[in-house]
Design a protein around this motif. Sequence first.
Motif, PDB file in Angstrom:
ATOM      1  N   GLU A  33      16.032 -26.247  54.988  1.00  0.00           N
ATOM      2  CA  GLU A  33      15.562 -25.589  56.696  1.00  0.00           C
ATOM      3  C   GLU A  33      16.476 -25.177  58.161  1.00  0.00           C
ATOM      4  O   GLU A  33      16.159 -24.366  59.185  1.00  0.00           O
ATOM      5  CB  GLU A  33      14.795 -26.363  56.860  1.00  0.00           C
ATOM      6  N   ASP A  34      17.550 -25.548  58.048  1.00  0.00           N
ATOM      7  CA  ASP A  34      17.931 -25.831  59.605  1.00  0.00           C
ATOM      8  C   ASP A  34      19.361 -24.771  59.291  1.00  0.00           C
ATOM      9  O   ASP A  34      19.672 -24.912  60.070  1.00  0.00           O
ATOM     10  CB  ASP A  34      19.172 -27.526  59.670  1.00  0.00           C
ATOM     11  N   ILE A  35      19.550 -23.963  58.079  1.00  0.00           N
ATOM     12  CA  ILE A  35      20.129 -23.061  58.105  1.00  0.00           C
ATOM     13  C   ILE A  35      20.131 -21.957  58.337  1.00  0.00           C
ATOM     14  O   ILE A  35      18.873 -21.715  58.129  1.00  0.00           O
ATOM     15  CB  ILE A  35      21.135 -22.823  56.358  1.00  0.00           C
ATOM     16  N   THR A  36      20.519 -21.083  59.315  1.00  0.00           N
ATOM     17  CA  THR A  36      20.263 -19.676  59.688  1.00  0.00           C
ATOM     18  C   THR A  36      21.114 -18.543  59.050  1.00  0.00           C
ATOM     19  O   THR A  36      22.202 -19.087  58.598  1.00  0.00           O
ATOM     20  CB  THR A  36      20.318 -19.568  60.580  1.00  0.00           C
ATOM     21  N   VAL A  37      20.452 -17.660  59.351  1.00  0.00           N
ATOM     22  CA  VAL A  37      21.498 -16.905  58.512  1.00  0.00           C
ATOM     23  C   VAL A  37      22.226 -15.943  59.635  1.00  0.00           C
ATOM     24  O   VAL A  37      23.498 -15.615  58.921  1.00  0.00           O
ATOM     25  CB  VAL A  37      20.652 -15.105  58.824  1.00  0.00           C
ATOM     26  N   LYS A  38      21.991 -16.563  61.001  1.00  0.00           N
ATOM     27  CA  LYS A  38      23.254 -16.010  61.631  1.00  0.00           C
ATOM     28  C   LYS A  38      24.611 -17.323  61.323  1.00  0.00           C
ATOM     29  O   LYS A  38      25.473 -17.003  61.812  1.00  0.00           O
ATOM     30  CB  LYS A  38      22.785 -16.558  63.738  1.00  0.00           C
ATOM     31  N   ASP A  39      23.642 -18.645  60.864  1.00  0.00           N
ATOM     32  CA  ASP A  39      24.824 -19.855  60.315  1.00  0.00           C
ATOM     33  C   ASP A  39      25.839 -19.128  58.871  1.00  0.00           C
ATOM     34  O   ASP A  39      26.962 -19.285  59.514  1.00  0.00           O
ATOM     35  CB  ASP A  39      24.312 -21.084  60.227  1.00  0.00           C
ATOM     36  N   ILE A  40      25.070 -18.834  58.405  1.00  0.00           N
ATOM     37  CA  ILE A  40      26.152 -18.481  57.076  1.00  0.00           C
ATOM     38  C   ILE A  40      27.138 -17.089  57.276  1.00  0.00           C
ATOM     39  O   ILE A  40      27.750 -16.987  56.383  1.00  0.00           O
ATOM     40  CB  ILE A  40      24.642 -17.976  56.361  1.00  0.00           C
ATOM     41  N   SER A  41      26.252 -15.954  58.195  1.00  0.00           N
ATOM     42  CA  SER A  41      27.500 -14.664  58.465  1.00  0.00           C
ATOM     43  C   SER A  41      28.154 -15.676  58.613  1.00  0.00           C
ATOM     44  O   SER A  41      29.193 -15.008  58.814  1.00  0.00           O
ATOM     45  CB  SER A  41      26.024 -14.019  59.021  1.00  0.00           C
ATOM     46  N   LYS A  42      28.258 -16.199  60.154  1.00  0.00           N
ATOM     47  CA  LYS A  42      28.786 -17.150  60.342  1.00  0.00           C
ATOM     48  C   LYS A  42      30.419 -17.774  59.770  1.00  0.00           C
ATOM     49  O   LYS A  42      31.811 -16.946  59.625  1.00  0.00           O
ATOM     50  CB  LYS A  42      28.680 -18.012  61.812  1.00  0.00           C
ATOM     51  N   ARG A  43      29.831 -18.620  59.190  1.00  0.00           N
ATOM     52  CA  ARG A  43      30.852 -18.884  57.892  1.00  0.00           C
ATOM     53  C   ARG A  43      31.444 -18.076  56.875  1.00  0.00           C
ATOM     54  O   ARG A  43      32.421 -18.638  56.424  1.00  0.00           O
ATOM     55  CB  ARG A  43      29.892 -19.980  57.592  1.00  0.00           C
ATOM     56  N   ALA A  44      30.471 -16.808  56.228  1.00  0.00           N
ATOM     57  CA  ALA A  44      31.089 -15.550  55.704  1.00  0.00           C
ATOM     58  C   ALA A  44      31.951 -14.727  56.135  1.00  0.00           C
ATOM     59  O   ALA A  44      32.728 -13.883  55.685  1.00  0.00           O
ATOM     60  CB  ALA A  44      29.838 -15.495  54.762  1.00  0.00           C
ATOM     61  N   SER A  45      32.166 -14.764  57.609  1.00  0.00           N
ATOM     62  CA  SER A  45      32.598 -14.111  58.144  1.00  0.00           C
ATOM     63  C   SER A  45      32.370 -12.898  58.042  1.00  0.00           C
ATOM     64  O   SER A  45      33.308 -11.158  57.480  1.00  0.00           O
ATOM     65  CB  SER A  45      34.374 -14.215  58.060  1.00  0.00           C
ATOM     66  N   VAL A  46      30.692 -12.313  58.149  1.00  0.00           N
ATOM     67  CA  VAL A  46      30.102 -10.867  57.866  1.00  0.00           C
ATOM     68  C   VAL A  46      28.967 -10.791  59.017  1.00  0.00           C
ATOM     69  O   VAL A  46      29.062 -11.917  59.613  1.00  0.00           O
ATOM     70  CB  VAL A  46      29.843 -10.857  56.653  1.00  0.00           C
ATOM     71  N   ASN A  47      29.468  -9.601  59.878  1.00  0.00           N
ATOM     72  CA  ASN A  47      28.255  -9.848  60.568  1.00  0.00           C
ATOM     73  C   ASN A  47      26.695  -9.563  59.726  1.00  0.00           C
ATOM     74  O   ASN A  47      26.705  -9.815  58.487  1.00  0.00           O
ATOM     75  CB  ASN A  47      28.244  -8.108  60.244  1.00  0.00           C
ATOM     76  N   ARG A  48      25.589  -9.890  60.366  1.00  0.00           N
ATOM     77  CA  ARG A  48      24.265 -10.303  59.921  1.00  0.00           C
ATOM     78  C   ARG A  48      23.883  -8.845  59.120  1.00  0.00           C
ATOM     79  O   ARG A  48      22.919  -9.146  57.874  1.00  0.00           O
ATOM     80  CB  ARG A  48      23.986 -10.694  61.314  1.00  0.00           C
ATOM     81  N   SER A  49      23.924  -7.776  59.683  1.00  0.00           N
ATOM     82  CA  SER A  49      23.397  -6.104  59.061  1.00  0.00           C
ATOM     83  C   SER A  49      24.524  -6.206  57.141  1.00  0.00           C
ATOM     84  O   SER A  49      23.992  -6.120  56.604  1.00  0.00           O
ATOM     85  CB  SER A  49      23.527  -5.355  59.480  1.00  0.00           C
ATOM     86  N   THR A  50      25.270  -7.266  57.300  1.00  0.00           N
ATOM     87  CA  THR A  50      25.496  -7.010  55.618  1.00  0.00           C
ATOM     88  C   THR A  50      25.076  -8.239  55.139  1.00  0.00           C
ATOM     89  O   THR A  50      25.248  -7.440  53.684  1.00  0.00           O
ATOM     90  CB  THR A  50      27.514  -7.656  55.911  1.00  0.00           C
ATOM     91  N   PHE A  51      24.757  -9.336  55.313  1.00  0.00           N
ATOM     92  CA  PHE A  51      24.503 -10.338  54.916  1.00  0.00           C
ATOM     93  C   PHE A  51      22.418  -9.852  54.598  1.00  0.00           C
ATOM     94  O   PHE A  51      22.642  -9.889  53.222  1.00  0.00           O
ATOM     95  CB  PHE A  51      23.528 -11.641  55.909  1.00  0.00           C
ATOM     96  N   TYR A  52      21.924  -8.671  55.422  1.00  0.00           N
ATOM     97  CA  TYR A  52      20.699  -8.515  55.116  1.00  0.00           C
ATOM     98  C   TYR A  52      20.633  -7.106  54.237  1.00  0.00           C
ATOM     99  O   TYR A  52      19.832  -6.511  53.283  1.00  0.00           O
ATOM    100  CB  TYR A  52      20.236  -7.826  56.345  1.00  0.00           C
TER     101      TYR A  52
END
Length: 119
Positions: A33-52
Amino acid sequence: MISKSQKNDSQVTKTHNLIQEAFLSLANEKSFEDITVKDISKRASVNRSTFYAHFEDKYNLLDSFITDKFMTIVSSRIHSYTKLTEETLRNLILIMCDYHQSIGSNYTRLYKSATVLNC
């Protein structure tokens, strides 16, 4: 989302795996619940648009992770050409048990968070 023709592209696969690894790393630190897409993108070193481009949202990412892990276990124990028999069904049930044990012991925090979400 990534088109089916792009799924075999090694860069797409590499990025997909980076996102999943970042997600798992975060899942060991905090609840789903506390994990955000922003957190994931930052940890993966990718843009949020890449995540999406790879996943609709974190729920889709969780579903992808669960499916990938389960299919890895299934494909290692049951071949695609295997006929559906009583033994095959028994093996599938044992695979489900092994899968839940594996996820429960290797990804404890994620397993507990996902279980709460599904209730």
